[in-house]
Scaffold this active site. Sequence first.
Site, short mmCIF file in Angstrom:
data_model
loop_
_atom_site.label_atom_id
_atom_site.label_comp_id
_atom_site.label_asym_id
_atom_site.label_seq_id
_atom_site.Cartn_x
_atom_site.Cartn_y
_atom_site.Cartn_z
N GLY A 109 -21.48 0.63 -47.79
CA GLY A 109 -20.72 0.89 -49.05
C GLY A 109 -20.18 -0.28 -49.86
O GLY A 109 -19.19 -0.15 -50.66
N SER B 135 -34.12 -5.75 -22.40
CA SER B 135 -34.04 -4.50 -21.71
C SER B 135 -35.04 -4.34 -20.97
O SER B 135 -35.32 -2.98 -20.57
CB SER B 135 -33.71 -3.58 -23.20
OG SER B 135 -35.08 -3.32 -23.81
N PRO C 73 -26.75 -3.16 -44.78
CA PRO C 73 -26.95 -2.48 -45.87
C PRO C 73 -26.56 -0.95 -45.69
O PRO C 73 -26.38 -0.29 -44.83
CB PRO C 73 -28.51 -2.34 -45.99
CG PRO C 73 -29.06 -3.08 -44.94
CD PRO C 73 -27.70 -3.73 -44.22
N GLY C 74 -26.16 -0.39 -46.99
CA GLY C 74 -25.97 0.91 -46.99
C GLY C 74 -24.55 1.24 -46.42
O GLY C 74 -24.29 2.31 -46.04
N GLY D 150 -21.71 -7.45 -44.70
CA GLY D 150 -22.20 -6.22 -43.56
C GLY D 150 -23.54 -5.82 -43.63
O GLY D 150 -24.25 -6.13 -44.81
N LYS E 279 -35.58 5.30 -27.41
CA LYS E 279 -36.65 4.91 -26.29
C LYS E 279 -36.90 6.39 -25.52
O LYS E 279 -38.15 6.30 -25.08
CB LYS E 279 -36.05 4.04 -25.16
CG LYS E 279 -35.85 2.49 -25.85
CD LYS E 279 -35.07 1.68 -24.72
CE LYS E 279 -34.96 0.24 -25.42
NZ LYS E 279 -34.10 -0.63 -24.79
N1 LIG Z 1 -18.38 4.03 -46.48
C1 LIG Z 1 -18.97 5.00 -47.30
N2 LIG Z 1 -18.37 6.09 -47.68
C2 LIG Z 1 -18.89 6.78 -48.46
N3 LIG Z 1 -20.07 6.70 -48.97
C3 LIG Z 1 -20.79 5.88 -48.50
C4 LIG Z 1 -20.31 4.81 -47.69
N4 LIG Z 1 -21.15 3.94 -47.66
C5 LIG Z 1 -22.49 4.35 -48.20
N5 LIG Z 1 -22.22 5.40 -48.79
C6 LIG Z 1 -23.20 6.03 -49.46
O1 LIG Z 1 -24.30 5.26 -49.57
C7 LIG Z 1 -24.68 5.08 -50.98
C8 LIG Z 1 -25.27 3.48 -50.95
O2 LIG Z 1 -23.87 2.57 -50.64
P1 LIG Z 1 -24.06 1.37 -51.19
O3 LIG Z 1 -24.93 1.01 -52.34
O4 LIG Z 1 -22.46 1.04 -51.50
O5 LIG Z 1 -24.17 0.38 -49.76
P2 LIG Z 1 -24.21 -1.26 -49.89
O6 LIG Z 1 -23.45 -1.54 -48.67
O7 LIG Z 1 -23.94 -1.62 -51.15
O8 LIG Z 1 -25.87 -1.69 -49.53
P3 LIG Z 1 -26.83 -2.68 -50.00
O9 LIG Z 1 -26.18 -3.91 -49.65
O10 LIG Z 1 -27.91 -2.35 -49.49
O11 LIG Z 1 -26.73 -2.63 -51.62
C9 LIG Z 1 -23.45 5.15 -51.56
O12 LIG Z 1 -23.72 5.63 -53.01
C10 LIG Z 1 -22.72 6.56 -50.98
O13 LIG Z 1 -23.61 7.48 -51.38
#
Ligand SMILES: Nc1ncnc2c1ncn2[C@@H]1O[C@H](COP(=O)(O)OP(=O)(O)OP(=O)(O)O)[C@@H](O)[C@H]1O
EC number: 3.4.21.-
Length: 617
Positions: A59, A507, A56-57, A54, A550
Site C-alpha cells: 500500500g 530448516s 511490495p504491494g 516495506g 512445504k
Molecule cells: N494496505 C492496503 N489497503 C488496501 N489495499 C491495499 C493495501 N495495500 C495494497 N493494496 C492493494 O494493492 C494495490 C497495490 O498496492 P500499492 O501499489 O500501493 O503497493 P506498493 O506498496 O506501492 O507496492 P510497490 O512497492 O510494489 O509499488 C493497491 O492498489 C490496492 O488495491
Amino acid sequence: MVESVDELVGNLKFETTKEIKVPERLIDQIIGQDHAVEAIRKAAVQKRHVMLIGSPGTGKSMLAKAMAELLPKEELEDILVYPNPEDPNQPRIRTVPAGKGKEIVDAYKQEAMKKEQARNMFLFTLVFFIIAYSFLQNQILWGIIAAVMIFMLARYMLPREEKNVPKLLVNNAGRETAPFEDATGAHAGALFGDVRHDPFQSGGLETPAHERVEAGAIHRAHKGVLYIDEINTLTIESQQKLLTALQEKRFPITGQSERSSGAMVRTEPVPCDFILVAAGNLDALYGMHPALRSRIRGYGYEIYMNDTMEDTEENRRKLVRFVAQEIVRDGKIPHFTRDAVAEIIKEAKKRAGRRGHLTLRLRELGGIIRTAGDIAISEGSEYVTVDHVLKAKKIAKSIEEQLADKYIERRKDYRLFITEGMTVGRVNGLAVIGESAGIVLPIIAEITPAMSKEEGRIIATGRLQEIAREAVINVSAIVKKIIGKDMSNYDVHIQFVGTYEGVEGDSASISIATAVISALEGIEVDQSVAMTGSLSVKGDVLPVGGVTQKIEAAIQAGLKKVIIPKDNIDDVLLDSEHENRIEIIAVSRIDEVLEHSLVDCEKKKKLLEKLRSLNSV
Ligand SMILES: Nc1ncnc2c1ncn2[C@@H]1O[C@H](COP(=O)(O)OP(=O)(O)OP(=O)(O)O)[C@@H](O)[C@H]1O
C-alpha cells in the site's frame, strides 16, 4: 481446526459483497497500516516529506495517492512559460491560480490571431494595389514578381505573432485533488524537465525556446505529491538535484542532452513545491544519498510498513471490505458470494506465514480476486463463487510456484526423490524457494573413514549458503553427542540433491541430523516421510517458516507423512483440496523425529533409549 465461513468473515452479515459499503476516500480504504495512515494525515497538514519502507504491494503508492487527496486544492497553481525578449535562452516563468493559465494562453492566442489577420489583410491589400498598378502600367509580370517577393518577405521575415503566446507548462484546471506524480524509474528529463532540440535554430523556421520547454514530474507535482519508488535507483546526481529542488521549492528547466540545442536554454526557476513520498525496501534506504535521507528524516516521517496484521474479527471484516474495494476499483468483475470471500480470507491467513496473522501483501491477494472475477465472467456466472477462487489460486501462481511445479515434475521423471521404501542415510527434507513455493529437498549422508590424520571433516555439497552451512556444523555437534562415537575417525559427506538455486536457512537441520544418524548407525529411513524443522544444539526441534507450502509440496510429491515442529502446528493452513491428504506429525525433540522416520529395529530401540536417558538428565 477448520473454521466456519461465519468465523472467517468476522461474523459480518452479508450475502454478497454488493452489500458492503466501500469508503469514498482512499485514505479510509487503507487496511492494516494505521500508523502509516496517521503519519500521512499529519504530514499532509504539516507539508512534511515521507519515507515508506516495506514489502511490495502493501500500500505504499496507495498511501501517497491518498495523501494527494488530503492536500488543499485551493492552493493549486498553473505554471506558464513566456518568451524573454531580453534573453531568448532564458524563458520567463509565471504562476497563476489553477484554471487561469488556459484563459491567459487563449487570450494571447486570440490577440495574436487578430494581429496576424490584420497583417494579412494589409499584405493582401498591398499585393492587390501593386498588381493593379503594374497592370495599368503594362508591367504585369514585374508586378506579380514584386508582389510575390513582398508577400514572402513579410510572411517569413516578420516575427510571427504566435511566437509571443506563452506555453502552459503545468495545467491544473479542473483538478479534483492535488496532483499525484509517480516518478518511479523516471530518467532525468522526465523528472526535472527538458528543453527539446530545435533542428532549425535560426532563419525564421526555428521554434522559440519557451515553446520547447517541457515540465518535469517535480514541476507537475507542484503543491501535490511526488512519489518515487526504489529511490536508490536514481543516480546520485539526480538525488542531489532532487534535494536542491526540495530545499529551494523551485528548479529551472534546461535541456538534458548536452549535444542538443536545448542545452543552451535555461528557464527562470520553475516552482516545484511538492511533498516527496519516497518508497522502497530496506535496500532503498541504504542506497540513498545520505543528505537526501537526512533531509527526509529531519523534515518528515519514516515509516516501516506492516507485512501482516493480527488475525482478529475486526481485521477479518476489514478484509471483507478489501474484497469489495477491489471489485469496485476494478469495475468489471462481478461481486463475490460470502463463501468466496471466506476463501480469500483463508488465503490471507495462509499467506501471512505467521500464526494468528493475516497477510497485508494485498496486491497479491487483489490479483487472486481479479483472476477469480475473470473466471466467473468467462463462465457467465452472476457472482464469484468458492470454485472460482480455488481455480484462480491455481492460475495466479507466482514464478517461484510455477518453477516449483516444474521442479517437482522433473524430479519425478528422474526419480530424484523416492516416496516409498527404506534407505540408509537418505531423507526427504522440505524447503521453500522464493517466498511462496515449497519443494521436496532430498538430503543424503555418507560416512567414510577420515582421510586426514588429525580429524574427520564435514563436507556438505549442494550450493549451501551461510546459514545452511552453519546449520550443518551445529547438527554435527548434536550427532556427536547422541551417537557418542568418536567422529574424528570419519568424514561425513552431506549432499543436498539437485539444488540449482542454492539452499539457505536452517530448516533442513532435522533432516540433516536424521540422514547423518541413519548413515552412522546403519538404520534405514522410511522414504514415505518428509520433514522440516530447525534444531537447537540441545536437540529441541525449533519452528521454521513456510510450513504450509512445504506440506503442500510433500502432498504433491506423493509422500504419506510429514514431520513438522510442534510450534508450527497453528501455521498449517491447508486448502480444502489438500486437507487430510497427509499425516502431519508435530514434534518437539529430535528423538521424536527419529522415532517417526527411522525403520523399527533393535538398533533404533537402543538409540532412542539412549537419547531419552540423555534427555532426562
Ligand atoms: N494496505 C492496503 N489497503 C488496501 N489495499 C491495499 C493495501 N495495500 C495494497 N493494496 C492493494 O494493492 C494495490 C497495490 O498496492 P500499492 O501499489 O500501493 O503497493 P506498493 O506498496 O506501492 O507496492 P510497490 O512497492 O510494489 O509499488 C493497491 O492498489 C490496492 O488495491
